[in-house]
Design a protein around this motif. Structure first.
Motif, mmCIF file in Angstrom:
data_model
loop_
_atom_site.group_PDB
_atom_site.id
_atom_site.type_symbol
_atom_site.label_atom_id
_atom_site.label_comp_id
_atom_site.label_asym_id
_atom_site.label_seq_id
_atom_site.Cartn_x
_atom_site.Cartn_y
_atom_site.Cartn_z
ATOM 1 N N THR A 255 41.236 -2.079 48.363
ATOM 2 C CA THR A 255 40.477 -1.468 47.169
ATOM 3 C C THR A 255 40.350 0.111 47.320
ATOM 4 O O THR A 255 39.841 0.919 46.741
ATOM 5 C CB THR A 255 39.232 -1.948 47.032
ATOM 6 O OG1 THR A 255 38.516 -1.280 48.145
ATOM 7 C CG2 THR A 255 39.257 -3.289 46.780
ATOM 8 N N LYS A 256 41.338 0.895 48.270
ATOM 9 C CA LYS A 256 41.319 2.105 48.477
ATOM 10 C C LYS A 256 41.912 2.837 47.072
ATOM 11 O O LYS A 256 42.549 2.770 46.707
ATOM 12 C CB LYS A 256 42.080 2.430 49.661
ATOM 13 C CG LYS A 256 42.329 3.853 50.005
ATOM 14 C CD LYS A 256 43.566 3.995 51.054
ATOM 15 C CE LYS A 256 43.501 5.564 51.436
ATOM 16 N NZ LYS A 256 44.529 5.879 52.653
ATOM 17 N N GLY A 257 40.809 4.011 47.033
ATOM 18 C CA GLY A 257 41.089 5.018 45.850
ATOM 19 C C GLY A 257 40.657 4.644 44.703
ATOM 20 O O GLY A 257 40.724 5.317 43.561
ATOM 21 N N TRP A 258 39.392 3.404 44.537
ATOM 22 C CA TRP A 258 38.960 2.728 43.542
ATOM 23 C C TRP A 258 37.551 2.663 43.626
ATOM 24 O O TRP A 258 36.951 1.951 44.996
ATOM 25 C CB TRP A 258 39.646 1.572 42.976
ATOM 26 C CG TRP A 258 41.098 1.899 42.503
ATOM 27 C CD1 TRP A 258 42.208 1.967 43.149
ATOM 28 C CD2 TRP A 258 41.470 1.927 41.081
ATOM 29 N NE1 TRP A 258 43.101 2.148 42.248
ATOM 30 C CE2 TRP A 258 42.709 2.410 41.105
ATOM 31 C CE3 TRP A 258 40.733 2.209 40.009
ATOM 32 C CZ2 TRP A 258 43.652 2.558 39.781
ATOM 33 C CZ3 TRP A 258 41.345 2.319 38.582
ATOM 34 C CH2 TRP A 258 42.574 2.489 38.903
ATOM 35 N N ARG A 259 36.624 2.674 42.931
ATOM 36 C CA ARG A 259 35.373 2.419 42.964
ATOM 37 C C ARG A 259 34.873 1.650 41.634
ATOM 38 O O ARG A 259 35.461 1.752 40.600
ATOM 39 C CB ARG A 259 34.466 3.448 43.469
ATOM 40 C CG ARG A 259 34.424 4.330 42.433
ATOM 41 C CD ARG A 259 33.203 5.655 42.852
ATOM 42 N NE ARG A 259 33.264 6.629 41.865
ATOM 43 C CZ ARG A 259 32.497 6.745 40.768
ATOM 44 N NH1 ARG A 259 31.900 5.430 40.470
ATOM 45 N NH2 ARG A 259 32.586 7.835 39.592
ATOM 46 N N ASP A 264 28.955 3.332 43.762
ATOM 47 C CA ASP A 264 29.617 4.203 44.858
ATOM 48 C C ASP A 264 30.644 3.745 45.741
ATOM 49 O O ASP A 264 31.089 4.118 46.490
ATOM 50 C CB ASP A 264 28.695 5.103 45.706
ATOM 51 C CG ASP A 264 27.739 4.085 46.388
ATOM 52 O OD1 ASP A 264 28.022 2.834 46.325
ATOM 53 O OD2 ASP A 264 26.814 4.591 46.966
ATOM 54 N N LYS A 265 30.988 2.383 45.197
ATOM 55 C CA LYS A 265 31.838 1.495 46.080
ATOM 56 C C LYS A 265 32.685 0.515 45.294
ATOM 57 O O LYS A 265 32.147 0.445 44.004
ATOM 58 C CB LYS A 265 31.154 0.721 47.304
ATOM 59 C CG LYS A 265 30.220 -0.211 46.732
ATOM 60 C CD LYS A 265 29.632 -1.124 47.908
ATOM 61 C CE LYS A 265 28.309 -2.108 47.565
ATOM 62 N NZ LYS A 265 27.891 -2.425 48.792
ATOM 63 N N THR A 296 39.213 5.446 39.244
ATOM 64 C CA THR A 296 39.795 6.187 40.522
ATOM 65 C C THR A 296 38.892 6.991 40.954
ATOM 66 O O THR A 296 37.942 7.331 40.575
ATOM 67 C CB THR A 296 41.377 6.791 40.111
ATOM 68 O OG1 THR A 296 40.505 7.910 39.011
ATOM 69 C CG2 THR A 296 42.031 6.098 39.516
ATOM 70 N N THR A 297 38.764 7.317 42.441
ATOM 71 C CA THR A 297 38.260 8.162 43.104
ATOM 72 C C THR A 297 38.330 9.608 42.772
ATOM 73 O O THR A 297 37.823 10.456 43.280
ATOM 74 C CB THR A 297 38.028 7.714 44.428
ATOM 75 O OG1 THR A 297 39.168 7.760 45.000
ATOM 76 C CG2 THR A 297 37.548 6.303 44.728
ATOM 77 N N GLN A 298 39.506 9.871 42.245
ATOM 78 C CA GLN A 298 40.049 11.274 41.985
ATOM 79 C C GLN A 298 39.943 11.224 40.417
ATOM 80 O O GLN A 298 40.116 10.334 39.649
ATOM 81 C CB GLN A 298 41.428 11.530 42.541
ATOM 82 C CG GLN A 298 41.458 11.536 44.203
ATOM 83 C CD GLN A 298 42.675 11.889 44.697
ATOM 84 O OE1 GLN A 298 43.373 12.682 44.138
ATOM 85 N NE2 GLN A 298 43.336 11.390 45.758
ATOM 86 N N ASP A 299 40.084 12.769 40.134
ATOM 87 C CA ASP A 299 40.219 13.006 38.571
ATOM 88 C C ASP A 299 41.655 13.621 38.488
ATOM 89 O O ASP A 299 42.369 13.975 39.488
ATOM 90 C CB ASP A 299 39.175 14.170 38.568
ATOM 91 C CG ASP A 299 37.841 13.744 38.307
ATOM 92 O OD1 ASP A 299 37.421 12.443 38.269
ATOM 93 O OD2 ASP A 299 36.867 14.650 38.403
ATOM 94 N N GLN A 435 38.428 10.682 35.313
ATOM 95 C CA GLN A 435 39.105 9.435 35.963
ATOM 96 C C GLN A 435 40.032 8.571 35.179
ATOM 97 O O GLN A 435 40.089 8.699 34.076
ATOM 98 C CB GLN A 435 37.794 8.805 36.488
ATOM 99 C CG GLN A 435 37.106 9.470 37.704
ATOM 100 C CD GLN A 435 35.447 9.079 37.587
ATOM 101 O OE1 GLN A 435 35.183 8.945 36.485
ATOM 102 N NE2 GLN A 435 35.143 8.852 38.708
#
Length: 460
Positions: A255-259, A264-265, A296-299, A435
């Motif tokens: 699940t890395k990179g996603w929440r 927050d997870k 995604t945890t990034q924009d 996101q």
């Protein structure tokens, strides 16, 4: 060595040779070239010429015409194929397999897997190229033995095994490529005469083919093992994608990179990872409270995004972009521009929306209807979504075909928003960055091959 031993060895050798000859004779090959006739073949693409002489097909270049293909009228799914060819040292060519010419795809342009014919110093003959789609899938940059196997100015032999999602090739009995990819399951076989533009030096150059034969039954019996390590494309970047700057947005395993959009997870329920698929589970068809949307945890600002999706009957989901989960807490926190994912035939949302057809699959949800001629595969099969957003120009594609485009912030866009369910959100769809979101709408939908490309900033 005594006489008895010598005779025994000769008998054994004869038995082995006879057995091999008998096995070859019993192999139920179907010849694709019938004497001096091109019956069963059709020319597609350009205007290069083809003729046949004593069972040898000869393709000759012509100036100012696109790539030309002599294609089988019959389409093949799983098969074992062998052919011999001889190519002019100045020419590039290839043999298409599982290829197609479809009206909706670039006005019938031939596309699909190509077994490369490359007499240049690069020597990638036997590698696998994706004609007019993804380009190189299995080059021979790390296979020096196969590179050395090509014979310049002589007849070369190819063996191609296409069984299920696996394609294996040999050049002059040397293993060349080993690809696992399920983009296309069937199509014609084609013999390519490459375009030469206005190059007078290549005018009239020839490629020749002979002894083309195919097996379509009992393939497991005749299939050969390959010692090569397979190149897989599922949740992996292709050779060309790496060169072009693509990155995996989901690694296919974790699940890395996603929440969770409101967490927050990553959600502890509602989503599962199985066999390289990221799956939102069915919870009754309404927007789920079990798992919820994931982001995604990034924009991202300017981007190109692609993802395979697979629907179940009657299902609903979506890919949203320019989402800011911190902008509005509560039910509106996951709003954003949406690439609709829907079973148009069974889900009632297909007939709803502020604008006619704007909630059908591939549409810009509730705003712009996708082209009704969109090339969708049936429910239960994989489709590929592609979203491109560069400097406010946005495009939606499906299965390599563009189905809509628009300008974020334009008068036309703002008018559509004002007439939609999004009118109550100030500046909807106008964020500079946001996101990427995968929607949990309570139906089982699977995703894979999620990739993104972010344009490099220009240097001053």
């Amino acid at each position: 060595m005594n006489t008895i031993t010598t005779k025994l060895l000769l008998v054994i050798a004869c038995c082995i040779i006879t057995s091999c000859i008998k096995k070859e004779e019993q192999t139920p090959w179907i010849d694709l070239i019938q004497g001096n006739s091109l019956e069963g073949w059709t020319i597609l693409g350009g205007e290069a010429s083809y003729n046949v002489n004593d069972g040898v097909i000869i393709g000759t270049t012509k100036a100012n015409t696109p790539n030309t293909f002599l294609t089988t009228n019959e389409k093949y799914g799983d098969f074992i194929f062998e052919i011999e060819y001889k190519v002019d040292p100045t020419m590039n060519s290839g043999i298409q397999i599982r290829s197609n010419s479809l009206p909706y795809y670039r006005d019938g342009m031939v596309h699909g897997y190509q077994i490369e014919i490359d007499p240049s110093k690069r020597a990638w003959s036997g590698g696998i190229y994706d004609e007019k789609r993804r380009k190189w899938l299995n080059p021979l940059d790390k296979n020096t033995e196969a590179q050395a196997a090509f014979k310049q100015n002589e007849w070369n032999h190819y063996r191609v095994e296409a069984i299920g999602d696996t394609i294996k090739t040999w050049i002059n009995k040397v293993p060349a490529a080993y690809l696992i990819d399920d983009k296309t399951a069937s199509g014609f076989i084609g013999l390519q005469v490459h375009s030469i533009g206005n190059n007078k030096e290549k005018l009239g150059k020839q490629v020749m083919w002979k002894n083309a034969k195919i097996l379509t039954e009992d393939l497991a019996k005749y299939s050969n093992k390959s010692p090569l390590e397979p190149i897989e494309t599922k949740n992996m970047l292709t050779f060309q994608e790496k060169k072009d700057g693509w990155k995996m947005l989901w690694d296919g395993k974790t699940t890395k990179g996603w929440r969770g959009a409101k967490l927050d997870k990553f959600p502890e329920s509602g989503w599962v990872i199985e066999n390289g698929e990221l799956i939102v589970l069915a919870t009754g068809g309404e927007e789920s409270t079990a798992g919820g949307d994931i982001v995604t945890t990034q924009d991202y600002s300017n981007f190109e995004l692609q993802a395979d999706f697979k629907l179940t009957p009657g299902s609903n989901s979506g890919i949203k972009y320019y989402v800011d989960t911190e902008l509005n807490k509560g039910p509106g926190s996951s709003i954003g521009l949406e690439y609709q994912i829907l079973d148009d035939a069974l889900h009632p949302d297909a007939k709803r929306g502020s604008h006619e057809g704007s909630r059908t699959v591939c549409s810009l949800y509730d705003l712009i209807q996708a082209d009704t001629k969109k090339p969708l595969k049936p429910i239960g099969e994989w489709n590929t979504a592609y979203i491109k957003s560069i400097d406010n120009h946005v495009e939606h594609w499906v299965n390599d075909v563009k189905v809509l485009e628009y300008e974020r912030g334009s008068k036309a866009f703002l008018k559509l928003v004002s007439e939609s369910k999004y009118a109550k959100w100030p500046n909807f769809g106008l964020l500079d960055k946001g996101q990427i979101l995968l929607q949990d709408h309570g139906d089982r939908v699977a995703f894979r091959n999620i990739k993104i490309k972010v344009p490099q900033k220009k240097k001053n």
